[in-house]
Design a protein around this motif. Structure first.
Motif, short mmCIF file in Angstrom:
data_model
loop_
_atom_site.label_atom_id
_atom_site.label_comp_id
_atom_site.label_asym_id
_atom_site.label_seq_id
_atom_site.Cartn_x
_atom_site.Cartn_y
_atom_site.Cartn_z
N GLU A 1 -66.16 -21.28 14.44
CA GLU A 1 -66.24 -22.38 13.87
C GLU A 1 -64.75 -22.86 13.29
OE1 GLU A 1 -67.07 -19.28 10.61
OE2 GLU A 1 -67.05 -19.59 12.71
N VAL B 1 -65.21 -27.38 21.21
CA VAL B 1 -66.46 -27.51 20.36
C VAL B 1 -66.04 -27.34 19.17
CG1 VAL B 1 -68.69 -26.48 20.27
CG2 VAL B 1 -67.71 -26.81 22.43
N TRP C 1 -67.68 -26.93 15.15
CA TRP C 1 -68.85 -26.59 14.65
C TRP C 1 -68.85 -27.39 13.18
CZ3 TRP C 1 -72.45 -22.84 16.03
CH2 TRP C 1 -72.56 -22.04 17.49
N PRO D 1 -72.81 -26.56 17.04
CA PRO D 1 -71.70 -27.11 17.87
C PRO D 1 -71.52 -28.46 18.40
CG PRO D 1 -73.46 -25.79 19.18
CD PRO D 1 -73.71 -25.94 17.86
N SER E 1 -71.29 -17.50 20.83
CA SER E 1 -71.56 -18.13 19.42
C SER E 1 -72.28 -17.14 18.82
CB SER E 1 -72.60 -19.48 19.92
OG SER E 1 -73.66 -18.91 20.69
#
Length: 777
Positions: free
Chosen positions: A243, A356, A358, A348, A206
């Motif tokens: 993302e 995950v 975003w 997230p 991240s």
């Protein structure tokens, strides 16, 4: 639609449509300057490559140039003059160790100079890859000597291991900020400050996800700050987007920033950045479905204005092979700063499909604001340094370093889009033209070893010239310029080059000087030449926005040149176009010449074929170039063509080609012909001797004799000439003749083997003789 393509369409299509009217993709330079040794001062040494690190020492009149296993101190005014150099080579033991780790000993296991920065004590800090074991040292220049101090420091985290991996670094107040890989494999990317307290990024996707670092820049945001803000260091890079909810990896461009006074957290984020924030950068380019990728940036600031008026110029290239466009976008530093200070965060969120997602964070934001520098508001709350920040703020930024809003360029479109050679580097200089306005002139390096000189005039993209600096073409790896010398410096694998920012002397007429629309240049009516605006005190003729050459005085008439041609001969009349934007045409006796099979218009002239007496006359080449105001016509060349019926010109020498009867070329040709004749005779004699060809005097005799007399000869001919049998098989014209059982022949063809296999064991053997002419049967 594929999810990756749909994402690109929604991102870029609305912005790309705005480019359609005023952004010609095939923007060509007005002038193309081919390679010539007089174009630039060049420096290179035999056996040394990769001249890709530069440090301007204007205080010493030096250009310090880092290459592979060498550092050079060159004259800033003429880099072809070397003042000093120092070698920094790896030992054989280091090279062997690097080779044992699977690296190439001839290319990778060497020391590539990657970092060159000036320190506050006027020394230089230098780092090299050192055979995949990076090392740093201090270097000084005294009494004309360049000296390494041999104070070896560990270069891990400062300098890349891999010499071909992108990296970025900057020296701020004697602190080195570097973005590179921390380990041998290149799998631990970091943004690090080496001193006084080592601070780095988290090893989390991240924070940095397979990044490709581009450049770094420092912004003095504490200057005259009402909030008591801190200075910032900006990092530009590209990375795989965490993302993106798509099947394939999507690469996006990023800008990140950290605060100069960041010391890390007390418990959470110990010795880690507490101010690391990043966001996406967009540069919308027509035809693009995927975001373009950032390749280089240049920070431009007016020293007389506040830092909020600074710009970042960046070049972008496509991430797929389906496009050959490159673009330049400009961004306001204030726009970037506003996103980090006031924008929303991305957060997230786990979903049922075990990945995950975003999304924009809509919850409560802790106070002090995560990622913010220590300011007056924080100091009032008793927070004087990042070590005092609460864990809630630190945990928030640890999990959410990504901003939701993307940075858009000025005008939401590029300053320049061009199809062709890929852009690699950019620098920008501001120059004041004769009209009193200031313009940003962009110097852009390409993969083909050229440098573009371009300006954007109120949305109009205009490339003044393109100069070939290296031959053979080598990708531009670095660009620097000096306002002190007014020179541009470029580095490539092959060598380094130096060219002036202003190249006014290339324009030989007033019209050419004005139509070049170069802010550096104007026409001096008194001296009658194109000169630099900064060097002249007189009023100059210049029109950079419109290209209005109507104020130019009438040009001197072109002096006609005499040319001779003979009947039936060919003649080329040269006419090099003064501009890539101009169109040339030809007139004969003041009438427009129409192209035909005998009059062919070439790119650089006119070709007259199979001339006759009627082709004599006055030929004139006319150039027409259109600017934003008008069309301008000029005579480039004029010729007086005379037809000489005897093929002799003014000097009595023949004008048409004469057969050469002597000389080395004729003697060589005669020798070759003689060898060919001897070889042919020998080949014929060998074929007659082997019986491959019948003797001429036996041809009629063999045909006249009865076939039974020559059974033995027929067998021999059948055995020897198997190649003659094969085509006959296709004609199905066999002639079967009996043979003696004692005269067995083992060299059967495929047809013979099949024939014998079909018979009885005691059947007599036969031989197949094939005759091309049915009359012989």
């Amino acid at each position: 639609m594929h999810p990756l393509l749909s994402l690109g369409v929604f991102w870029l299509l609305p912005l790309a449509l705005m480019l359609e009217e005023d952004s010609p993709l095939d923007c060509v330079p007005r002038r193309s300057v081919p390679y010539h040794r007089d174009n630039a001062h060049l420096f290179r040494e035999e056996g040394v490559f990769n001249y890709s690190t530069m440090l301007l020492r204007e205080d010493l009149d030096l250009l310090v140039l880092g290459a592979r296993e060498a550092v050079y101190a060159l004259d800033l005014n003429d880099i072809s003059k070397k003042h000093a150099s120092v070698k920094w080579e790896v030992t054989q033991e280091q090279k062997d160790e690097c080779r044992n780790k699977g690296k190439d000993p001839e290319t990778e296991c060497l020391n590539y100079i990657r970092i060159l920065h000036k320190t506050e004590d006027n020394r230089m800090y230098v780092c090299g890859t050192n055979a995949f074991d990076p090392e740093c040292d201090y270097m000084s220049y005294t009494d004309g000597e360049l000296t390494l101090e041999k104070k070896a420091e560990d270069g891990k985290g400062k300098c890349p291991f891999d010499p071909f991996q992108r990296y970025a670094s900057i020296m701020v107040d004697n602190d080195l900020y570097s973005a590179t890989s921390m380990n041998f494999l290149g799998s631990e990317p970091i943004l690090m400050r080496s001193s006084p307290v080592s601070i780095r990024t988290e090893f989390k996707s991240s924070w940095l996800n397979e990044p490709n670092f581009v450049s770094m820049a420092q912004m003095p945001e504490s200057d005259k700050s009402e909030e008591g803000d801190d200075d910032k260091v900006y990092l530009f890079f590209s990375e795989t987007a965490v993302e993106c909810d798509c099947y394939n990896k999507l690469v996006v461009s990023r800008v990140a920033r950290v605060c100069k006074g960041d010391l890390g957290g007390q418990r959470t984020l110990q010795k880690k950045w507490t101010s690391f924030l990043k966001t996406r950068m967009d540069c919308p380019v027509l035809e693009s479905q995927l975001p373009y990728i950032i390749q280089d940036t240049y920070r431009w600031c007016d020293p007389q204005q506040h830092w909020k008026h600074c710009y970042f110029f960046a070049i972008f290239t496509p991430q797929s092979d389906t496009s050959d466009l490159s673009a330049v976008c400009a961004y306001r530093v204030s726009d970037i700063s506003r996103v980090f200070e006031e924008g929303k965060y991305k957060s997230p969120v786990p979903v049922e499909t075990s990945f995950v997602k975003w999304v924009m964070y809509s919850g409560d934001v802790p106070v002090p604001r995560p990622g913010a520098c220590i300011n007056n508001e924080a100091r009032k709350a008793g927070i004087n340094q990042t070590l005092d920040l609460p864990d809630r703020t630190l945990q928030f930024i640890k999990d959410r370093p990504l901003m939701d809003q993307a940075i858009q360029p000025i005008g939401r479109k590029p300053l320049l889009v061009r199809r062709g050679a890929t852009f690699t580097r950019i620098i920008v200089n501001q120059v004041q033209a004769a009209d009193g306005e200031k313009y940003h002139v962009m110097f852009i390096g390409t993969e083909e070893g050229t440098v573009l000189k371009a300006v954007n005039y109120d949305g109009e993209m205009f490339i003044i010239e393109e100069v070939q600096l290296f031959q053979p073409p080598e990708s531009i790896k670095i660009l620097q310029f000096s306002n002190v010398t007014g020179q541009l410096y470029a580095g490539s694998d092959y060598g380094a080059a130096q060219v002036p920012l202003a190249t006014c002397e290339r324009s030989l007429s007033c019209m050419d000087c004005v139509l070049a629309r170069d802010p550096y240049c104007g026409w001096d009516k008194t001296d009658g030449k194109c000169v630099s605006v900064s060097d002249s005190q007189r009023e100059l003729i210049q029109s950079v926005k419109a290209g209005d050459a109507s104020l130019c005085p009438d040009a001197d008439p072109v002096k006609p040149m005499n040319q001779f041609i003979w009947p039936g001969g060919n003649l080329k009349l040269s006419c090099p176009s003064p501009s890539n934007l101009a169109e040339t045409s030809w007139e004969r006796d003041n009438r427009l010449l129409t192209p035909s099979t005998r009059f062919q218009l070439l790119r650089d002239g006119l070709l007259i074929l199979n001339a006759s007496a009627n082709d004599a006359g006055q030929y004139r080449c006319v150039s027409v170039e259109r600017s934003k105001t008008d069309e301008y016509t000029s005579t480039v060349a004029e010729y007086h063509v005379t037809v000489d019926p005897k093929g002799y010109g003014r000097g009595g020498q023949p004008l048409f080609p004469q057969a050469q009867t002597d000389g080395p070329s004729v003697a060589g040709l005669q020798a070759v012909v003689a060898l060919l004749v001897v070889g042919l005779v020998a080949l014929l004699a060998w074929n007659f001797y082997k019986g491959h060809l019948p003797l001429p005097w036996n041809c009629g005799k063999n045909r006249a004799q009865p076939q039974g007399t020559h059974d033995k000869e027929a067998q021999s001919s059948t055995v020897t000439h198997q190649d003659a049998v094969r085509p006959a098989l296709a004609e199905n014209k066999p002639l079967v003749s009996g043979t003696d059982n004692n005269g067995r022949n083992n060299n059967h063809t495929g047809g013979e083997a099949a024939f014998n296999a079909a018979g009885e064991n005691d059947a007599p053997e036969v031989s197949l003789q094939f005759i091309d002419d049915e009359s012989e049967i």
